[in-house]
Each structure stands twice: as structure tokens, then as C-alpha cells.
Write a protein that holds these residues in place. Structure first.
Motif, PDB file in Angstrom:
ATOM      1  N   GLY A 421       0.987  -1.316   0.198  1.00 23.49           N
ATOM      2  CA  GLY A 421      -0.148  -0.001   0.056  1.00 23.49           C
ATOM      3  C   GLY A 421       0.883   1.385   0.142  1.00 23.49           C
ATOM      4  N   GLN A 422       2.131   1.239   0.424  1.00 21.40           N
ATOM      5  CA  GLN A 422       2.786   2.292   0.700  1.00 21.40           C
ATOM      6  C   GLN A 422       4.483   1.963   0.495  1.00 21.40           C
ATOM      7  OE1 GLN A 422       2.367   4.704   4.276  1.00 21.40           O
ATOM      8  NE2 GLN A 422       3.840   6.095   3.415  1.00 21.40           N
ATOM      9  N   ILE A 423       5.264   2.716  -0.450  1.00 23.64           N
ATOM     10  CA  ILE A 423       6.703   2.330  -0.385  1.00 23.64           C
ATOM     11  C   ILE A 423       7.259   3.408   0.180  1.00 23.64           C
ATOM     12  CG2 ILE A 423       8.409   1.815  -1.844  1.00 23.64           C
ATOM     13  CD1 ILE A 423       6.553   0.579  -3.609  1.00 23.64           C
ATOM     14  N   LEU A 424       8.228   3.320   0.983  1.00 16.24           N
ATOM     15  CA  LEU A 424       9.039   4.163   1.608  1.00 16.24           C
ATOM     16  C   LEU A 424      10.748   3.979   1.577  1.00 16.24           C
ATOM     17  CD1 LEU A 424       6.891   4.790   5.052  1.00 16.24           C
ATOM     18  CD2 LEU A 424       7.154   6.210   3.266  1.00 16.24           C
ATOM     19  N   PRO A 425      11.622   4.905   1.823  1.00 18.69           N
ATOM     20  CA  PRO A 425      12.901   4.683   1.671  1.00 18.69           C
ATOM     21  C   PRO A 425      13.381   3.556   2.504  1.00 18.69           C
ATOM     22  CG  PRO A 425      12.752   7.009   1.708  1.00 18.69           C
ATOM     23  CD  PRO A 425      11.323   6.386   2.091  1.00 18.69           C
ATOM     24  N   PHE A 426      12.961   3.232   3.759  1.00 17.51           N
ATOM     25  CA  PHE A 426      13.396   2.289   4.600  1.00 17.51           C
ATOM     26  C   PHE A 426      12.258   0.932   4.477  1.00 17.51           C
ATOM     27  CE2 PHE A 426      10.341   5.063   6.741  1.00 17.51           C
ATOM     28  CZ  PHE A 426       9.474   4.053   7.193  1.00 17.51           C
ATOM     29  N   GLY A 427      11.246   0.911   3.929  1.00 13.04           N
ATOM     30  CA  GLY A 427      10.474  -0.248   3.783  1.00 13.04           C
ATOM     31  C   GLY A 427       9.127   0.119   3.193  1.00 13.04           C
ATOM     32  N   ALA A 428       8.074  -0.817   3.485  1.00 17.69           N
ATOM     33  CA  ALA A 428       6.886  -0.875   2.603  1.00 17.69           C
ATOM     34  C   ALA A 428       5.855  -1.273   3.744  1.00 17.69           C
ATOM     35  CB  ALA A 428       6.500  -1.651   1.436  1.00 17.69           C
ATOM     36  N   TYR A 429       4.577  -0.482   3.613  1.00 16.87           N
ATOM     37  CA  TYR A 429       3.293  -0.817   4.465  1.00 16.87           C
ATOM     38  C   TYR A 429       2.483  -1.726   3.679  1.00 16.87           C
ATOM     39  CZ  TYR A 429       4.738   2.210   8.367  1.00 16.87           C
ATOM     40  OH  TYR A 429       5.378   2.695   9.396  1.00 16.87           O
ATOM     41  N   LEU A 430       2.144  -3.011   4.196  1.00 22.77           N
ATOM     42  CA  LEU A 430       1.260  -3.831   3.581  1.00 22.77           C
ATOM     43  C   LEU A 430      -0.133  -4.015   4.281  1.00 22.77           C
ATOM     44  CD1 LEU A 430       4.267  -4.380   2.319  1.00 22.77           C
ATOM     45  CD2 LEU A 430       3.380  -7.015   2.359  1.00 22.77           C
ATOM     46  N   HIS A 445      10.259  -4.375   6.431  1.00 22.70           N
ATOM     47  CA  HIS A 445      11.436  -3.374   6.558  1.00 22.70           C
ATOM     48  C   HIS A 445      12.099  -3.773   4.932  1.00 22.70           C
ATOM     49  CE1 HIS A 445      15.146  -1.641   7.698  1.00 22.70           C
ATOM     50  NE2 HIS A 445      14.340  -0.864   8.264  1.00 22.70           N
ATOM     51  N   ILE A 446      13.047  -2.944   4.817  1.00 22.07           N
ATOM     52  CA  ILE A 446      13.742  -3.011   3.422  1.00 22.07           C
ATOM     53  C   ILE A 446      14.767  -4.409   3.463  1.00 22.07           C
ATOM     54  CG2 ILE A 446      15.521  -1.599   3.803  1.00 22.07           C
ATOM     55  CD1 ILE A 446      15.779  -0.945   0.879  1.00 22.07           C
ATOM     56  N   ARG A 447      15.370  -4.447   5.073  1.00 21.88           N
ATOM     57  CA  ARG A 447      16.228  -5.597   5.003  1.00 21.88           C
ATOM     58  C   ARG A 447      15.442  -6.939   5.147  1.00 21.88           C
ATOM     59  NH1 ARG A 447      16.270  -2.985  10.278  1.00 21.88           N
ATOM     60  NH2 ARG A 447      15.113  -4.123  11.923  1.00 21.88           N
ATOM     61  N   ASP A 448      14.071  -7.047   5.145  1.00 20.19           N
ATOM     62  CA  ASP A 448      13.363  -8.314   5.259  1.00 20.19           C
ATOM     63  C   ASP A 448      12.874  -8.539   3.818  1.00 20.19           C
ATOM     64  OD1 ASP A 448      13.534  -8.818   7.986  1.00 20.19           O
ATOM     65  OD2 ASP A 448      12.247  -7.094   8.444  1.00 20.19           O
ATOM     66  N   VAL A 449      12.973  -7.853   2.624  1.00 19.40           N
ATOM     67  CA  VAL A 449      12.489  -8.512   1.440  1.00 19.40           C
ATOM     68  C   VAL A 449      13.418  -9.339   1.064  1.00 19.40           C
ATOM     69  CG1 VAL A 449      12.150  -7.376  -0.873  1.00 19.40           C
ATOM     70  CG2 VAL A 449      11.778  -5.978   1.314  1.00 19.40           C
ATOM     71  N   TYR A 453      21.972  -6.396  -0.649  1.00 21.73           N
ATOM     72  CA  TYR A 453      22.032  -5.003  -0.442  1.00 21.73           C
ATOM     73  C   TYR A 453      20.643  -4.556  -1.578  1.00 21.73           C
ATOM     74  CZ  TYR A 453      22.772   0.221  -1.152  1.00 21.73           C
ATOM     75  OH  TYR A 453      22.436   1.509  -1.123  1.00 21.73           O
ATOM     76  N   ILE A 454      19.742  -3.618  -1.073  1.00 22.68           N
ATOM     77  CA  ILE A 454      18.743  -3.070  -1.978  1.00 22.68           C
ATOM     78  C   ILE A 454      19.079  -1.555  -1.996  1.00 22.68           C
ATOM     79  CG2 ILE A 454      16.180  -2.882  -2.409  1.00 22.68           C
ATOM     80  CD1 ILE A 454      15.967  -5.528  -0.919  1.00 22.68           C
ATOM     81  N   PRO A 455      19.403  -0.924  -3.106  1.00 20.61           N
ATOM     82  CA  PRO A 455      19.250   0.376  -3.202  1.00 20.61           C
ATOM     83  C   PRO A 455      18.286   1.143  -3.469  1.00 20.61           C
ATOM     84  CG  PRO A 455      20.116  -0.781  -5.537  1.00 20.61           C
ATOM     85  CD  PRO A 455      19.969  -1.881  -4.327  1.00 20.61           C
ATOM     86  N   ARG A 456      17.318   0.588  -4.197  1.00 21.10           N
ATOM     87  CA  ARG A 456      16.034   1.156  -4.233  1.00 21.10           C
ATOM     88  C   ARG A 456      14.847   0.053  -4.120  1.00 21.10           C
ATOM     89  NH1 ARG A 456      14.119   2.777  -8.484  1.00 21.10           N
ATOM     90  NH2 ARG A 456      12.871   4.598  -7.930  1.00 21.10           N
ATOM     91  N   LEU A 457      13.915   0.272  -3.122  1.00 18.30           N
ATOM     92  CA  LEU A 457      13.193  -0.682  -2.637  1.00 18.30           C
ATOM     93  C   LEU A 457      11.931  -0.674  -4.078  1.00 18.30           C
ATOM     94  CD1 LEU A 457      11.807  -2.809  -0.650  1.00 18.30           C
ATOM     95  CD2 LEU A 457      10.702  -0.899   0.577  1.00 18.30           C
TER      96      LEU A 457
END
Length: 488
Positions: A421-430, A445-449, A453-457
Motif C-alpha cells: 500500500g505504501q513504499i518508503l525509503p526504509f520499507g513498505a506498508y502492506l 522493512h527493506i532488510r526483510d525483503v 543490499y537493496i539500493p531502491r525498494l
């Protein structure tokens, strides 16, 4: 006759040596005895007696002193001249010692005799003897001397420029007092050499430094403060804890500062008046006088299931251009389900739908504002107690029901379908749904995708995309749900 004269000379020298020792005592704390005592004191005290008459007369001539008389008279004359020179040298090298606690050496002979008379002591003798007598009396019973004075008394105390008037501010409990000079400066002093000018007309309840609650007349409200000083006529000067400003009050407008309320003594539903502290994305902290500030979550600040936005409310609003949420302030209700807002970042205006806004803080909950709040709960998490507050009494105990996270206490290897539903620099809301049908919003969180390393979510996820996730962490009481796309 000669024996009696010799004993008289020896006794006189002993008496002078004792008085000289009293005179140099204030300097002992500042001078290393190993450096000056063997040389200067021995020369002044004992060295003269070992000199021949010829040497004594030569030294007396150098100093411009008479050279007539017996050897004992020559020795006495040289000693009496040597000690003042020694004291002057010490005073120049260590001026800080000149302001000794008693200050008797700065008084005139008539002032010294007056003090001795007040204490019922003998007034005869040279100035050095008078000083020594007063010093001995001062050190004899400091507790008894300090008991003669109390807060609010006006006294004559030893200033650097002699006796000056002061007002007693606080009894330090060790024989010393805090006093306030007429020039506004404060000083801690022993009370033994003071003179009482005027007894305080009453027993003062508070002393300088005491914490109190004080009445601010302009608002007829009590605020925490600290006593700065009292003038001896019934008026206190206090300093507000909030801003340090000074304010004058009478004792009837002050009361003892209340100890903080223990969290263990709080019960759900109790009502307090508090002061708003700071606001964060998860809620606003309010000080109700407890051991720690309480957290006021947005859900507990408005009636009903949804907030009714108004001018001044702080919100998180969706910025359509990049589909991200940013802090903003509501300016106007357009009456059609949209609101005019200004972004906090640059004060630019936008129109936003109510569905794309989340309440952060009501307009009336500005920092420093007063608010009436109820105790919602006191819980413990990770060994730390958390005080939760509510503005709406009917919502007490409804957070767990509203969160709906009880159904997400699942096994770590159970998978769910989530919609981005929303993508932010540090993660996404689902948006996710539990096996029982409860819906909730969780953070991925971006580290849980994925690993690495993920430069852009945005390169990994897309809005409205369905992905498989599992519950990594859930806190039902706090309303926290963390998700992960990675296997255990």
C-alpha cells in the motif's frame, strides 16, 4: 632577679610565638610547609636567639630599628619586626588566605573588643591576642553558635570589605548558612562571628533552593518552581522551572512540591491535569506528575472510529506525486471529503482526501498546553513500565480490540498474502488479513525483503502488488506488526 627576668623573657617569646602561629594559620592550607617552615619560621622564631649581640645590632640597623638594650630586648625587637614581614609576604603570595572564614584580622581593635564583650570574654591585650581569643571561641562550639540564627534573620556578617548587612537564606546544617548580601550576591558562611540585627518576624516555611508549587496570579494556576531568595520581610523570589523567570510571592501562595506519583499507584480511569510535552509519529507525551510521562496515542484523542479533522491538526498525508506520506497541517475542511493542507517541509499547499490522511496530533495538543487526561493503562514491556493516557474516557481499554492484531500471533513459518500500500525509503506498508479474517497494516522493512543490499525498494516492489509474507514480530498492546518476505 636575673632568673625571673630570663623566665619572663622566655614566657613572652612563647606567648608571641603562639600568637604568631594563630596569625599564620589561615595561610597553612595554601603553603607547602616543607618549602618555607624550616627556613622562614625558624629564622623568625629561633634564629634571632642564636645570634650574637653584634649580629643582632647589625640586623636592627639594617631595618632602621633601635640597637640599645640587653640581648633579650634585641631578640624581641627583631622577632616582632620579622613576623609582620613574614605575614605580609605570605599574604602577597596567597591572597586567597586573607579572606579567612572568621575575618577577625580585618577588624579594628575597638570592633574586636566589642565582639569579645558580646561573648563575655576578656578584652585586654594586643590585637593579635584579641584575634586569637575570638578564633578560639569561634572554633569551640560552631553548632551552638549557628543555632542562634534562623532563616529570615538580618545579620551583620564579615564581607570582604568588613562587616555588612545580610539576610539568612538557608541553614546548611553544618554550622554554616547561605546569606544574601544587599548587593544581591550570595555566600556560604559560618555563623559564629555574626551579629543579629533583626530577628525574623516569623518562622519561614521555605528556604533558598527548596522546590515548591507556586501560584501564578495572572492565570490563577499552580506551577513548579524553586525558591531563589527571601528578603526577610515575608516576600519570596522564586524561579519557574519551565523558563527560569523570576517571580515574587508571599508564603500563602506557595505549597510544598508534591513527590511524583508512583506508576504502581495509578488505576485505569483516574483523571489528571497534565502538560503536553512532545509529539512523535506514534503519539504525544503528557506530563501528569507521575514518575514518567504518559503516551497519548491518536486513537484516544477523538470520539468515534474516525478522526474529524479541523484546522491546526497535525497529520500524515499522502503526496500523490510519489505516493509517499509526509507530515502536514490541516488548514481547511472543504466539505466534500477533502482538506486543504500545508506540507510541514516547505509550507506549500495541497488538497488531500480524508482517506489519505492519518492523525498525528490534535491542534489543541500543542507543546506546553494544559489537558485533562485519563489513565488508560499501566503496562510493562521489556522491564520498563509504560503509562498510556486517553482524552476520551469511553475509549479506555479499547486499543486491543481496535488493533485487531490478536489474530496475527502466528507461527513464524505461516505465510500470508499482503498487498503493498505504501513504499518508503526504509520499507513498505502492506495490508494483510489473518486466518480469522482480521485486517491490519504491517511494516515490511527493506532488510526483510531479500538477502543482500537493496539500493531502491521501488525496484523490488510495486504499489498494489500481492506478495507472500510471514509475521516476524507482533505487539498486540502497542499495535505493532512487522512482516518479512524471507523464510525463517
Amino acid at each position: 632577679g636575673n632568673g625571673a627576668s630570663s623566665r619572663s623573657c622566655r614566657n613572652a617569646r612563647k606567648a608571641r610565638a603562639l600568637l604568631y602561629l594563630v596569625a599564620i594559620t589561615p595561610f597553612l592550607a595554601f603553603v607547602d610547609p616543607s618549602r618555607w617552615a624550616p627556613r622562614q619560621v625558624k629564622t623568625a622564631c629561633a634564629g634571632a636567639a642564636s645570634m650574637t649581640v653584634a649580629v643582632l645590632k647589625e640586623k636592627l640597623r639594617e631595618k632602621g630599628l633601635p640597637t640599645t638594650g640587653l640581648k633579650s630586648a634585641l631578640v624581641q625587637r627583631l622577632e616582632e619586626h620579622a613576623f609582620p614581614e613574614l605575614l605580609v609576604g605570605l599574604a602577597r603570595a596567597h591572597p586567597e588566605a586573607a579572606t579567612s572564614p572568621s575575618g577577625y584580622s580585618r577588624l579594628t581593635v575597638s570592633q574586636l573588643k566589642e565582639k569579645l564583650s558580646q561573648l563575655g570574654l576578656t578584652k585586654t591585650g594586643r590585637k593579635a591576642e584579641l584575634v586569637a581569643r575570638l578564633e578560639a571561641a569561634r572554633q569551640a562550639s560552631p553548632a551552638a553558635a549557628s543555632a542562634r540564627f534562623r532563616v529570615g534573620d538580618k545579620v551583620m556578617a564579615m564581607h570582604t570589605e568588613g562587616e555588612r548587612e545580610a539576610v539568612v537564606q538557608c541553614n546548611n546544617g553544618d554550622g554554616s548558612f547561605l546569606i544574601l548580601w544587599q548587593d544581591g550576591l550570595e555566600q556560604n558562611q559560618k555563623a559564629d562571628d555574626w551579629r543579629l540585627i533583626q530577628r525574623a518576624d516569623k518562622a519561614y516555611r521555605y528556604s533558598a533552593g527548596d522546590k515548591v508549587e507556586a501560584l501564578y496570579h495572572e492565570e490563577e494556576t499552580w506551577y513548579p518552581a524553586r525558591v531563589k531568595s527571601l528578603d526577610g520581610s515575608g516576600t519570596y523570589t522564586i524561579m519557574w522551572e519551565e523558563d527560569g523567570c523570576e517571580y515574587e510571592l508571599e508564603e500563602k501562595d506557595m505549597k510544598p512540591s508534591s513527590p511524583p506519583i508512583r506508576l504502581a499507584d495509578l488505576r485505569s480511569g483516574q483523571k489528571f491535569q497534565g502538560i503536553v510535552d512532545r509529539t512523535f509519529s506514534f503519539g504525544t507525551f503528557v506530563d501528569i506528575g507521575a514518575e514518567r510521562n504518559g503516551i497519548l496515542r491518536p486513537w484516544f484523542t477523538y470520539d468515534g472510529e474516525e478522526p474529524h479533522f479541523k484546522q491546526g491538526d497535525k497529520v500524515q498525508a499522502l503526496y500523490e506525486d510519489d505516493k509517499q506520506y509526509y507530515p502536514a497541517t490541516v488548514q481547511q475542511d472543504n466539505g466534500d471529503g477533502t482538506f486543504l493542507i500545508t506540507w510541514d517541509e516547505d509550507d506549500s499547499e495541497s488538497v488531500c482526501k480524508k482517506a489519505d490522511m492519518e492523525l498525528l496530533r490534535l491542534a489543541e495538543l500543542e507543546d506546553g498546553s494544559k489537558v485533562e487526561a485519563f489513565v488508560e493503562s499501566v503496562t510493562e514491556k521489556d522491564g520498563r513500565q509504560i503509562l498510556a493516557l486517553a482524552l476520551v474516557e469511553d475509549k479506555i481499554g479499547t486499543l486491543l480490540k481496535r488493533n485487531g492484531l490478536k489474530g496475527f500471533e502466528l507461527a513464524p513459518d505461516q505465510w500470508l498474502t499482503g498487498k503493498v500500500g505504501q513504499i518508503l525509503p526504509f520499507g513498505a506498508y502492506l495490508e494483510v488479513t489473518s486466518p480469522e479474517g482480521d485486517k491490519a497494516r504491517g511494516l515490511l522493512h527493506i532488510r526483510d525483503v531479500r538477502a543482500g543490499y537493496i539500493p531502491r525498494l521501488e525496484d523490488e516492489l510495486s504499489l498494489d502488488e500481492d506478495v507472500q509474507v510471514r509475521v516476524k514480530h507482533v505487539d498486540v498492546e502497542e499495535g505493532v506488526l512487522h512482516l518479512s518476505m524471507m523464510a525463517v
